[in-house]
Scaffold this active site. Sequence first.
Site, PDB file in Angstrom:
ATOM      1  N   ASP A   1      35.436  28.859  46.111  1.00  0.00           N
ATOM      2  CA  ASP A   1      35.869  30.164  45.638  1.00  0.00           C
ATOM      3  C   ASP A   1      34.652  31.080  45.781  1.00  0.00           C
ATOM      4  OD1 ASP A   1      37.375  32.159  44.119  1.00  0.00           O
ATOM      5  OD2 ASP A   1      36.045  31.652  42.446  1.00  0.00           O
TER       6      ASP A   1
ATOM      7  N   ASP B   1      34.088  34.807  44.117  1.00  0.00           N
ATOM      8  CA  ASP B   1      33.695  35.577  42.934  1.00  0.00           C
ATOM      9  C   ASP B   1      33.672  34.699  41.683  1.00  0.00           C
ATOM     10  OD1 ASP B   1      33.578  37.859  44.579  1.00  0.00           O
ATOM     11  OD2 ASP B   1      35.715  38.229  44.297  1.00  0.00           O
TER      12      ASP B   1
END
Length: 175
Positions: free
Chosen positions: A19, A21
Amino acid sequence: MGKVGAQRSDEVNKAVFFDRDGTLNVDIDYLHRPEDFIWIEGAKEAIKYVNDKGYLAILVTNQSGVARGYYPEEDIKEVYDWMNKELAKIGAHLDALFYCPHHPTGKIPAYTKICSCRKPDTGMVDEACLRFNIDRSKSYLVGDSGRDLECAQKAGVQGIKYVSGSLLSCIKDFI
């Protein structure tokens, strides 16, 4: 779904899906400019670690700011390219970028929809596995949210939850 990176592979691979952020960078709302990007402690080293261990390092990121009209898709690619330039300084790299620009309540009609690529759905992971011939049983998804872990579970890869501290230390507990 947007994608950027290496070409399809016929050899069987293992991958670490990251991922973005809150996992690789400090989460600020709708990050879309390299100058606003702040690496999480140990993130660059974590990517180098998985590179060195023979895993593909693949970015899978929801980017609803496109659907909301905050920035164009090109900004996502610009940040990805900048990340790889920064990673190259320590001999690391991301192999590919898969992103979801959609959101059900967006303002830009072309991106306003329910899709299968937005995490916790598995479209980005599924596409990467197909494109790079990835063995899910030997692969991981690293993220900071419940939706990342739900995506990992649905996609048949092991989920690793990043909470705080060094991302490299977190990953070394699993890989």
